[in-house]
Write a protein that holds these residues in place. Structure first.
Motif, PDB file in Angstrom:
ATOM      1  N   UNK A 127       0.876  -1.170   0.000  1.00  0.00           N
ATOM      2  CA  UNK A 127       0.000   0.000   0.000  1.00  0.00           C
ATOM      3  C   UNK A 127       0.908   1.214   0.000  1.00  0.00           C
ATOM      4  N   UNK A 128       1.018   1.861  -1.155  1.00  0.00           N
ATOM      5  CA  UNK A 128       2.052   2.878  -1.311  1.00  0.00           C
ATOM      6  C   UNK A 128       3.410   2.211  -1.280  1.00  0.00           C
ATOM      7  N   UNK A 129       4.278   2.662  -0.381  1.00  0.00           N
ATOM      8  CA  UNK A 129       5.604   2.054  -0.233  1.00  0.00           C
ATOM      9  C   UNK A 129       5.652   1.050   0.914  1.00  0.00           C
ATOM     10  N   UNK A 130       4.534   0.823   1.576  1.00  0.00           N
ATOM     11  CA  UNK A 130       4.497  -0.027   2.761  1.00  0.00           C
ATOM     12  C   UNK A 130       4.033  -1.433   2.406  1.00  0.00           C
ATOM     13  N   UNK A 131       4.813  -2.445   2.818  1.00  0.00           N
ATOM     14  CA  UNK A 131       4.446  -3.844   2.596  1.00  0.00           C
ATOM     15  C   UNK A 131       3.414  -4.245   3.643  1.00  0.00           C
ATOM     16  N   UNK A 132       2.232  -4.687   3.195  1.00  0.00           N
ATOM     17  CA  UNK A 132       1.164  -5.067   4.123  1.00  0.00           C
ATOM     18  C   UNK A 132       0.950  -6.583   4.164  1.00  0.00           C
ATOM     19  N   UNK A 133       1.324  -7.280   3.099  1.00  0.00           N
ATOM     20  CA  UNK A 133       1.225  -8.736   3.059  1.00  0.00           C
ATOM     21  C   UNK A 133       2.478  -9.280   2.374  1.00  0.00           C
ATOM     22  N   UNK A 134       3.069 -10.314   2.960  1.00  0.00           N
ATOM     23  CA  UNK A 134       4.222 -10.986   2.347  1.00  0.00           C
ATOM     24  C   UNK A 134       4.090 -12.476   2.620  1.00  0.00           C
ATOM     25  N   UNK A 135       4.139 -13.277   1.573  1.00  0.00           N
ATOM     26  CA  UNK A 135       3.903 -14.707   1.726  1.00  0.00           C
ATOM     27  C   UNK A 135       4.662 -15.454   0.629  1.00  0.00           C
ATOM     28  N   UNK A 136       4.642 -16.789   0.718  1.00  0.00           N
ATOM     29  CA  UNK A 136       5.282 -17.645  -0.283  1.00  0.00           C
ATOM     30  C   UNK A 136       4.211 -18.394  -1.058  1.00  0.00           C
ATOM     31  N   UNK A 137       4.246 -18.260  -2.385  1.00  0.00           N
ATOM     32  CA  UNK A 137       3.351 -18.988  -3.278  1.00  0.00           C
ATOM     33  C   UNK A 137       4.053 -20.280  -3.675  1.00  0.00           C
ATOM     34  N   UNK A 138       3.409 -21.435  -3.417  1.00  0.00           N
ATOM     35  CA  UNK A 138       4.025 -22.727  -3.707  1.00  0.00           C
ATOM     36  C   UNK A 138       3.087 -23.554  -4.577  1.00  0.00           C
ATOM     37  N   UNK A 139       3.448 -23.724  -5.844  1.00  0.00           N
ATOM     38  CA  UNK A 139       2.661 -24.534  -6.748  1.00  0.00           C
ATOM     39  C   UNK A 139       2.713 -26.004  -6.355  1.00  0.00           C
ATOM     40  N   UNK A 140       1.586 -26.695  -6.481  1.00  0.00           N
ATOM     41  CA  UNK A 140       1.509 -28.093  -6.072  1.00  0.00           C
ATOM     42  C   UNK A 140       1.839 -29.066  -7.198  1.00  0.00           C
ATOM     43  N   UNK A 141       1.772 -28.608  -8.447  1.00  0.00           N
ATOM     44  CA  UNK A 141       1.937 -29.508  -9.591  1.00  0.00           C
ATOM     45  C   UNK A 141       3.212 -29.202 -10.367  1.00  0.00           C
TER      46      UNK A 141
END
Length: 267
Positions: free
Chosen positions: A238-252
């Protein structure tokens, strides 16, 4: 990217350095049709649960996705062939660059999605930047050329080596008509980003075609570029502020193949 290019150059220079016979260079380009799961893509349909389109099979954004929705793309390559004592036979080393974008179904889905978001009233623009898939195989193998006369001949080749798969970022940017005020900080733009991991797989190719005037080749190549999962770092700002950070891991595991119709020049 620079590291991949450096590795390729060193390997190709190694072929030339150990050569005791004539060396032949080739450059070529072609149309690349993606095969396997990376090139698959069922028609994206609207449902009550997915009013803009069902993207559950789209492996770039769905961890359960099993299809890449890659579109027809382009191939550019360079190789070096060193003659062997057997007439017409040579050993080659080469590097290829592939790039494939997204099928129209995916593009249309996101276009409609962005238009609908803007209609909400507090959004001035909503833009999607879809990912491109890039593959860089560095292959070594055998090449055979037989010229019937000074005009026409036939060639065939097969090679194996590492492939480096790169995927450009997916980004969704929303700009608001007015400043959004929150206790954590004010903003007028949000950005959602998938920063995909690079992957290294084992690839191989086989190909054949015709040689004209011992200079120009026309042919068909099949590249098998291996299977790997699609993982990414997911971030919302949001602007320059990180509000969500996560790891996307594909299953296939997503298999990538390319069928290339190519034209080359040899010297």
């Amino acid at each position: 990217m620079k590291k991949f290019t450096l590795v390729a150059c060193l390997m190709l220079l190694g072929v030339i350095a150990f050569a005791q016979k004539p060396v032949r260079f080739g450059v070529y380009l072609g149309e690349a049709t993606p095969l396997g799961a990376m090139g698959q893509g069922d028609a994206i349909k609207k449902t009550p649960e997915h009013i803009y389109g069902d993207l559950t099979h789209y492996a770039m954004l769905s961890e359960k996705g099993d299809q890449g929705y890659a579109s027809i793309g382009a191939n550019v390559g360079f190789d070096v062939t060193v003659a062997l004592p057997v007439e017409g036979l040579g050993v080659f080393g080469g590097i290829d660059f592939f790039i494939n974008s997204n099928k129209n179904d995916v593009r249309d889905c996101f276009e409609e999605w962005s238009h609908e978001i803007v209609k909400q009233g507090n959004v001035s623009s909503a833009k999607f930047y879809l990912p491109n898939v890039m593959n860089i195989p560095i292959l070594f193998g055998l090449n055979y050329l037989h010229n019937f006369n000074n005009i026409v001949g036939v060639w065939g080749e097969a090679g194996i080596g590492p492939n480096f798969r790169l995927i450009s970022d997916f980004k969704f940017e929303t700009k608001y008509t007015a400043l959004v005020v929150t206790p954590e900080g004010d903003y007028d733009v949000t950005t959602e980003t998938y920063d995909y991991d690079a992957a290294t797989t084992l690839g191989f190719k086989i190909g054949a075609g015709v040689m004209l005037w011992n200079k120009m080749s026309i042919g068909l190549d099949y590249y098998s570029l291996g299977s790997s999962k699609i993982n990414a770092n997911y971030k919302v700002k949001a602007g320059d502020r990180v509000v969500i950070e996560d790891k996307f891991k594909g299953e296939n595991d997503i298999y990538t193949g390319e069928l290339v119709v190519r034209v080359g020049y040899h010297f």
